[in-house]
Scaffold this motif. Structure first.
Motif, PDB file in Angstrom:
ATOM      1  N   ASP A  70      41.505  43.034  39.279  1.00  0.00           N
ATOM      2  CA  ASP A  70      41.945  44.001  40.331  1.00  0.00           C
ATOM      3  C   ASP A  70      41.935  43.094  42.005  1.00  0.00           C
ATOM      4  N   GLY A  71      41.814  41.536  42.026  1.00  0.00           N
ATOM      5  CA  GLY A  71      42.440  41.064  42.951  1.00  0.00           C
ATOM      6  C   GLY A  71      43.952  39.774  42.344  1.00  0.00           C
ATOM      7  N   TRP A  72      43.230  39.848  41.557  1.00  0.00           N
ATOM      8  CA  TRP A  72      44.207  38.804  40.396  1.00  0.00           C
ATOM      9  C   TRP A  72      45.843  38.616  41.529  1.00  0.00           C
ATOM     10  N   ASP A  73      45.700  37.257  42.098  1.00  0.00           N
ATOM     11  CA  ASP A  73      47.567  37.587  42.129  1.00  0.00           C
ATOM     12  C   ASP A  73      48.089  36.214  42.200  1.00  0.00           C
ATOM     13  N   PRO A  75      50.702  33.597  41.540  1.00  0.00           N
ATOM     14  CA  PRO A  75      52.336  33.077  40.773  1.00  0.00           C
ATOM     15  C   PRO A  75      51.584  32.613  39.393  1.00  0.00           C
ATOM     16  N   ARG A 117      41.588  29.598  39.756  1.00  0.00           N
ATOM     17  CA  ARG A 117      42.744  29.489  40.815  1.00  0.00           C
ATOM     18  C   ARG A 117      42.716  28.212  40.972  1.00  0.00           C
TER      19      ARG A 117
END
Length: 134
Positions: A70-73, A75, A117
């Motif tokens: 839902d919140g993974w961004d 690159p 991350r």
């Protein structure tokens, strides 16, 4: 209210037949993923959960807690809700072209997304530095 949220999470992410919510999957290029596994394993508190290796697409997949997608961004990576689609949390039998790098039996619980991350960022910087030295 908490039971409603739990029900909504279970509906969005899918449940295992035993009632547990299934993890999400962060997929990265194999080279970056292998570096990240090394970083995670030699950290102050080694914390890497089960990891899938997909030979066909040359990627690694890290199991992370449900809801991470839902919140993974980040690159260069993707995080998808597994909802049980083709994901078996047993060491075997494995799907053709894919195998566990760190099987569920040998690895701990799923990987913490914040720690993953950081490791993926460090791995990307190491790879970029190595490529620039050529």
């Amino acid at each position: 209210m908490e039971s409603l949220q739990s029900t909504q999470t279970a509906a969005r992410h899918g449940n295992h037949p035993d009632g547990s919510v299934l993890p999400d999957l962060v997929t990265v290029p194999a080279r970056q993923g292998l570096e990240a596994v090394d970083i995670l394993r030699r950290g102050a508190a080694p914390s890497v959960g089960p990891v899938l290796h997909d030979d066909a697409s040359d990627t690694l997949g890290f199991l992370v807690p449900p809801g991470t997608a839902d919140g993974w961004d980040m690159p260069g990576s993707a995080c998808t809700q597994t909802s049980g689609r083709g994901l078996r949390l047993v060491a075997s039998p494995r799907a053709e072209g894919a195998d566990w790098l760190l099987p569920p039996d040998d690895a701990g619980p799923v990987t913490d997304p914040a720690v993953l991350r950081q490791a993926l960022g460090e791995a990307a910087r190491l790879i970029e530095a190595a490529d620039n030295c050529r």
